[in-house]
Design a protein around this motif. Structure first.
Motif, PDB file in Angstrom:
ATOM      1  N   SER A 111     -63.553  57.392  24.852  1.00 52.90           N
ATOM      2  CA  SER A 111     -64.740  57.791  25.590  1.00 52.90           C
ATOM      3  C   SER A 111     -65.139  59.221  25.259  1.00 52.90           C
ATOM      4  CB  SER A 111     -64.471  57.648  27.097  1.00 52.90           C
ATOM      5  OG  SER A 111     -65.518  58.204  27.856  1.00 52.90           O
ATOM      6  N   LYS A 115     -69.264  55.325  35.432  1.00 48.05           N
ATOM      7  CA  LYS A 115     -70.250  56.393  35.345  1.00 48.05           C
ATOM      8  C   LYS A 115     -70.004  57.446  36.420  1.00 48.05           C
ATOM      9  CE  LYS A 115     -75.200  57.326  34.957  1.00 48.05           C
ATOM     10  NZ  LYS A 115     -76.551  56.734  34.742  1.00 48.05           N
ATOM     11  N   GLN A 139     -68.810  61.210  35.486  1.00 46.05           N
ATOM     12  CA  GLN A 139     -69.689  62.314  35.855  1.00 46.05           C
ATOM     13  C   GLN A 139     -68.915  63.384  36.625  1.00 46.05           C
ATOM     14  OE1 GLN A 139     -72.828  60.195  37.933  1.00 46.05           O
ATOM     15  NE2 GLN A 139     -74.230  60.429  36.208  1.00 46.05           N
ATOM     16  N   TYR A 167     -71.780  65.645  30.689  1.00 45.24           N
ATOM     17  CA  TYR A 167     -71.798  64.180  30.742  1.00 45.24           C
ATOM     18  C   TYR A 167     -72.968  63.608  29.957  1.00 45.24           C
ATOM     19  CZ  TYR A 167     -72.413  59.430  32.323  1.00 45.24           C
ATOM     20  OH  TYR A 167     -72.587  58.070  32.336  1.00 45.24           O
ATOM     21  N   ASN A 168     -72.720  62.466  29.297  1.00 43.92           N
ATOM     22  CA  ASN A 168     -73.793  61.662  28.717  1.00 43.92           C
ATOM     23  C   ASN A 168     -73.353  60.210  28.794  1.00 43.92           C
ATOM     24  OD1 ASN A 168     -72.829  60.658  25.821  1.00 43.92           O
ATOM     25  ND2 ASN A 168     -72.080  62.762  26.070  1.00 43.92           N
ATOM     26  N   ASP A 169     -74.300  59.296  28.811  1.00 49.58           N
ATOM     27  CA  ASP A 169     -73.982  57.880  28.981  1.00 49.58           C
ATOM     28  C   ASP A 169     -73.189  57.292  27.812  1.00 49.58           C
ATOM     29  OD1 ASP A 169     -75.082  57.666  31.489  1.00 49.58           O
ATOM     30  OD2 ASP A 169     -77.020  56.904  30.808  1.00 49.58           O
ATOM     31  N   LEU A 183     -69.557  55.919  28.259  1.00 51.62           N
ATOM     32  CA  LEU A 183     -69.264  54.639  28.899  1.00 51.62           C
ATOM     33  C   LEU A 183     -68.893  53.529  27.920  1.00 51.62           C
ATOM     34  CD1 LEU A 183     -72.185  54.645  31.491  1.00 51.62           C
ATOM     35  CD2 LEU A 183     -69.835  55.437  31.819  1.00 51.62           C
TER      36      LEU A 183
END
Length: 265
Positions: free
Chosen positions: A25, A175, A179, A189-191, A194
Motif C-alpha cells: 500500500s 480508507k 487516512q 493520503y491518496n486513494d 487502497l
C-alpha cells in the motif's frame, strides 16, 4: 494537509499480520523509499542474529545491527519519504540500534488469526515437524510480548503513544484507517493506497535471503498479489478449541499483550 516530502516512518508488526500488504500500500506514497525487514534480516540471517547460532554461517554478512541503523540514517534519505516495515521482536533488547529520526507505528492482528496463518504456512511446506518449525522462527515471547515491550519503550522515550493499527479494522475500513494513519505519521493520503497492481511500482530494499526462501515458504506471495484491502478477507475468528494444540498454547500466551496493544488503537 500534512506533507509527505520527507517523513520517515517505522511500522512494527507481528508475523502474519498483513504487514506485507500494508507495505505494498505504501508504494503509493510520493517519493518513497521502502525498506522491508532490515532488522528482521539481521535477526534471522546476520552474524549477530538468533538463527545464526542454529546454522553453520550467516547468510547476510552485511546485515549487522549497526550497518542497518547507519543505512536508515544515511543522508541520501533526507529528502525522501521512507517507510520501514519490520518485526518488533527483531530489535528486542537492542533498542539502541533503532535508527533515529523516525516516527513509529504498530500493526497488530488477533493472535488466533496470526498464529493459525503461521501454522498453515508451515503445513503447506510439508514439514515433518510443524511445531518445531514454527517455534524455530518465532522469538521467545512469540512476537506479541516483544511488540508490547517495544511499544512501551517508545512511548516512554518519546513521551507520546505510537499509532496502532488493527489488521481487522484495516480490512473493514481501509480508507478511514489509512487516512488516520497518514495523518498520524506525516504521510499524504491518496486513494492509491487502497489497491495495487500485481507488479510492485517501487523497488523495495530487501535482503536477497528473504527472496531466496520465498518459493519454499510463500510468506509474501498472497499479499504481493492480493490487489488491495478487501472486506471479504476479514473472516470471523475461529473458536480456540478448533485450533491445533500449539496454536492454542501460543494464543493463550500472547492474548494479554494483544489486548494491551489493541486498547491503544
Amino acid at each position: 494537509m500534512t506533507s509527505s516530502r520527507n517523513a520517515h516512518v517505522f511500522l512494527w508488526a507481528v508475523p502474519r499480520s498483513l504487514s506485507t500488504a500494508f507495505t505494498r500500500s505504501m508504494e503509493s506514497i510520493d517519493n518513497v523509499a521502502i525498506y522491508y525487514e532490515p532488522y528482521g534480516c539481521a535477526d534471522h540471517y546476520g552474524p549477530e542474529g538468533r538463527l545464526f547460532s542454529m546454522d553453520n554461517s550467516p547468510a547476510e554478512l552485511e546485515y549487522t545491527y549497526d550497518k542497518v541503523k547507519a543505512s536508515l540514517e544515511d543522508k541520501s534519505l533526507e529528502n525522501k519519504c521512507v517507510f520501514v516495515k519490520d518485526m518488533g521482536y527483531a530489535v528486542h533488547k537492542r533498542y539502541d540500534k533503532i535508527a533515529k529520526g523516525y516516527k513509529h507505528s504498530f500493526l497488530i492482528r488477533h493472535p488466533i488469526k496470526s498464529f493459525l496463518s503461521y501454522y498453515n504456512v508451515m503445513v503447506s511446506t510439508g514439514a515433518d515437524d510443524v511445531d518445531g518449525d514454527l517455534s524455530r522462527w518465532l522469538p521467545e515471547g512469540l512476537g506479541y510480548q516483544e511488540l508490547w515491550e517495544l511499544y512501551c519503550y517508545l512511548e516512554n522515550k518519546n513521551g507520546k503513544k505510537p499509532f496502532v493499527v488493527n489488521a481487522d479494522d484495516l480490512l473493514k475500513n481501509p480508507k478511514q484507517v489509512l487516512q488516520k494513519y497518514c495523518e498520524a505519521v506525516g504521510f499524504e493520503y491518496n486513494d492509491g493506497l487502497l489497491s495495487w497492481d500485481r507488479k510492485p511500482s517501487v523497488e523495495w530494499n530487501v535482503a536477497q535471503s528473504i527472496w531466496d526462501i520465498e518459493p519454499f515458504y510463500n510468506w509474501l506471495s498472497n499479499s504481493l498479489t492480493a490487489g488491495g484491502f478487501k472486506k471479504e478477507l476479514s473472516k470471523p475468528i475461529p473458536s480456540i478449541e478448533e485450533l491445533p494444540k500449539i496454536v492454542q498454547e501460543y494464543v493463550q500466551i500472547s492474548m494479554p499483550y494483544y489486548e494491551k496493544l489493541n486498547s491503544c488503537c
